[in-house]
Design a protein around this motif. Sequence first.
Motif, mmCIF file in Angstrom:
data_model
loop_
_atom_site.group_PDB
_atom_site.id
_atom_site.type_symbol
_atom_site.label_atom_id
_atom_site.label_comp_id
_atom_site.label_asym_id
_atom_site.label_seq_id
_atom_site.Cartn_x
_atom_site.Cartn_y
_atom_site.Cartn_z
ATOM 1 N N TYR A 40 3.100 0.292 3.218
ATOM 2 C CA TYR A 40 2.594 -0.701 4.166
ATOM 3 C C TYR A 40 2.250 -1.996 3.446
ATOM 4 O O TYR A 40 1.886 -1.994 2.261
ATOM 5 C CB TYR A 40 1.328 -0.189 4.863
ATOM 6 N N PHE A 41 2.340 -3.067 4.192
ATOM 7 C CA PHE A 41 1.838 -4.374 3.752
ATOM 8 C C PHE A 41 0.646 -4.756 4.604
ATOM 9 O O PHE A 41 0.577 -4.377 5.765
ATOM 10 C CB PHE A 41 2.893 -5.451 4.026
ATOM 11 N N THR A 42 -0.231 -5.531 4.030
ATOM 12 C CA THR A 42 -1.283 -6.115 4.848
ATOM 13 C C THR A 42 -1.208 -7.631 4.710
ATOM 14 O O THR A 42 -1.039 -8.149 3.609
ATOM 15 C CB THR A 42 -2.678 -5.579 4.468
ATOM 16 N N ARG A 43 -1.316 -8.309 5.796
ATOM 17 C CA ARG A 43 -1.201 -9.773 5.781
ATOM 18 C C ARG A 43 -2.347 -10.405 4.991
ATOM 19 O O ARG A 43 -2.193 -11.415 4.322
ATOM 20 C CB ARG A 43 -1.215 -10.276 7.227
ATOM 21 N N PHE B 122 -5.705 2.500 2.506
ATOM 22 C CA PHE B 122 -5.019 2.340 3.790
ATOM 23 C C PHE B 122 -5.975 2.487 4.985
ATOM 24 O O PHE B 122 -6.050 1.581 5.828
ATOM 25 C CB PHE B 122 -3.833 3.320 3.875
ATOM 26 N N PRO B 123 -6.742 3.600 5.062
ATOM 27 C CA PRO B 123 -7.659 3.703 6.213
ATOM 28 C C PRO B 123 -8.706 2.584 6.222
ATOM 29 O O PRO B 123 -9.159 2.171 7.292
ATOM 30 C CB PRO B 123 -8.317 5.082 6.039
ATOM 31 N N GLU B 124 -9.053 2.084 5.056
ATOM 32 C CA GLU B 124 -10.050 0.999 5.016
ATOM 33 C C GLU B 124 -9.471 -0.295 5.611
ATOM 34 O O GLU B 124 -10.160 -1.022 6.318
ATOM 35 C CB GLU B 124 -10.520 0.761 3.576
ATOM 36 N N ALA B 125 -8.202 -0.548 5.309
ATOM 37 C CA ALA B 125 -7.557 -1.748 5.870
ATOM 38 C C ALA B 125 -7.451 -1.595 7.389
ATOM 39 O O ALA B 125 -7.695 -2.542 8.142
ATOM 40 C CB ALA B 125 -6.176 -1.934 5.255
ATOM 41 N N GLN B 126 -7.121 -0.388 7.836
ATOM 42 C CA GLN B 126 -7.019 -0.149 9.283
ATOM 43 C C GLN B 126 -8.373 -0.347 9.953
ATOM 44 O O GLN B 126 -8.489 -1.007 10.981
ATOM 45 C CB GLN B 126 -6.542 1.278 9.531
ATOM 46 N N ALA B 127 -9.411 0.259 9.339
ATOM 47 C CA ALA B 127 -10.750 0.180 9.936
ATOM 48 C C ALA B 127 -11.236 -1.268 9.998
ATOM 49 O O ALA B 127 -11.970 -1.649 10.907
ATOM 50 C CB ALA B 127 -11.729 1.023 9.120
ATOM 51 N N LEU C 276 0.889 -1.170 0.000
ATOM 52 C CA LEU C 276 0.000 0.000 0.000
ATOM 53 C C LEU C 276 0.924 1.216 0.000
ATOM 54 O O LEU C 276 1.402 1.649 1.053
ATOM 55 C CB LEU C 276 -0.915 0.008 1.230
ATOM 56 N N HIS C 277 1.210 1.701 -1.196
ATOM 57 C CA HIS C 277 2.136 2.825 -1.330
ATOM 58 C C HIS C 277 1.450 4.111 -0.886
ATOM 59 O O HIS C 277 0.223 4.212 -0.908
ATOM 60 C CB HIS C 277 2.545 3.008 -2.797
ATOM 61 N N ALA C 278 2.273 5.112 -0.577
ATOM 62 C CA ALA C 278 1.767 6.457 -0.253
ATOM 63 C C ALA C 278 0.563 6.355 0.680
ATOM 64 O O ALA C 278 -0.504 6.894 0.410
ATOM 65 C CB ALA C 278 1.400 7.197 -1.541
ATOM 66 N N ALA C 279 0.763 5.627 1.775
ATOM 67 C CA ALA C 279 -0.372 5.289 2.653
ATOM 68 C C ALA C 279 -1.122 6.529 3.133
ATOM 69 O O ALA C 279 -2.336 6.474 3.363
ATOM 70 C CB ALA C 279 0.125 4.480 3.839
ATOM 71 N N ASP C 280 -0.416 7.660 3.262
ATOM 72 C CA ASP C 280 -1.089 8.868 3.751
ATOM 73 C C ASP C 280 -2.052 9.443 2.710
ATOM 74 O O ASP C 280 -2.891 10.275 3.018
ATOM 75 C CB ASP C 280 -0.062 9.926 4.191
ATOM 76 N N ARG C 281 -1.938 9.001 1.433
ATOM 77 C CA ARG C 281 -2.850 9.486 0.384
ATOM 78 C C ARG C 281 -3.603 8.341 -0.282
ATOM 79 O O ARG C 281 -4.286 8.532 -1.273
ATOM 80 C CB ARG C 281 -2.046 10.219 -0.706
#
Length: 412
Positions: free
Chosen positions: A169-172, A69-74, A60-65
């Motif tokens: 970031y990576f997501t498992r 990224f927020p969807e994976a976190q949520a 997940l490149h450029a996670a701040d944009r």
Amino acid sequence: MEDVDVVIVGAGSAGLSAAKVLRTAGLNFKLLEATDRIGGRAWTSSEHFGVPFDIGCAWLHAADRNPYFPEAQAAGWTMHHHDMNIDHLYYRGRKASEEEEASVKAADASLAELMEGHSGGDDRLGALLAKGRASRAAATFCGPMDFGSDEDEISIADFKAAADLEPNYFTREGFGALVARFGADVPVQLSTPVRRIEWDGLGVVCVTDRGTLKARAVIVTASPAVLAFDEIVFSPALPDAHMSAFFDLPMGMLTKLPLEIRGTRLGLKPFDDLLVERTARHDIYFLCFPFDLDLMVGFIGGDFAWEMSAAGEAAGVDFATNRLCEILGNDTRRHVGRSMMTNWGAERYVRGAYAAARPGRAEARATLMQPVAERIFFAGEHVAGPLIQTCGGARLSGEAVARQVAAQLTGR
Ligand SMILES: Cc1cc2nc3c(=O)[nH]c(=O)nc-3n(C[C@H](O)[C@H](O)[C@H](O)COP(=O)(O)OP(=O)(O)OC[C@H]3O[C@@H](n4cnc5c(N)ncnc54)[C@H](O)[C@@H]3O)c2cc1C
């Protein structure tokens, strides 16, 4: 098939996001996908290793944009910040010294400076690179492994326009799974390749094997290679500038060679970055044991990756295994279990990894951002502004183009 306001061609990241925007705008649409699944180049599969493995995009490149990224976190997914620094560097079979490793980092930094200071005409990225080993190792990362093309096939202007992709970031659970989750509520007609788009009358007529449908506009998210290969015939033909742009944005290649390593970590830590440089090209990068899984994921890129596609999976797996044995000892071979090689060049409806402009042709992306006759629009990673080549960028491109289409059709 029932006529609609908009046809979207392709249910990858760009097509799915375009559909969501059109739905919110109250427009009816039909999303047609050639293959039997959604996600396109975002594709997680547990088939090979019994754990989620990303055949396509993974970082997940450029996670701040990056909206994923927020969807994976949520969703509570397991995330890992990856700094992408070379932790282990080998020159052929020999471990590089600390000084040699430092000189690669210096070469990398100097490339950034050279690019910043470059004011001449658009040239090959290779023209900016100094000679020597350290510079080659730095070039491997930014060329074949990152841009999917060798440095002499990359436009400096195109390379410069691409944003710094930190933080990564990576997501498992897998990036492909994240895109599939995002698109799960979008109606898609699978296994329906669009063969022809006619635009000589009002609106467009899309011809598929399952029927024909009319729409006021079409958003085409197929890769430039798919379009250059005339997988979709436009009638009348598209303007020359658009056709040339497909050819000026050839697909680079990135090939993954994951090896299952059983019963040992080979002295490496999860997420270590290991690069094996050959004297000329044919370099390989390994992402070591992501999430402490029994996997070392080899990557080859650019011309070499295209050549390996022709040589086949057995040759690719042998190459990756032999490089590991060369640096870590022959005993490594008995730890190697399952393996595979990705082959995006053979995916008829993608034909490569992602687009990279030819030297001197960086403006091709801007050309494709121009709709044709106010009814044929292009979206996808190849027209994703500073986030070109990325899955998050493809999604943002799909959203932006769909907003443009919605504004035009609704007058709002
Ligand atoms: C090996 C590899 C590694 C990558 N690594 C990363 C990474 O780590 N991080 C990252 O952000 N990005 C990465 N990428 C790039 C990322 O996957 C893409 O940028 C992104 O997924 C592209 O999305 P898209 O919607 O533009 O195109 P696609 O995903 O290609 O979607 C287009 C869709 O259109 C369909 N289609 C084509 N022709 C037709 C037709 N005639 N009719 C109907 N449908 C059609 C295709 O089947 C496809 O589903 C990687 C790509 C590859 C190949």
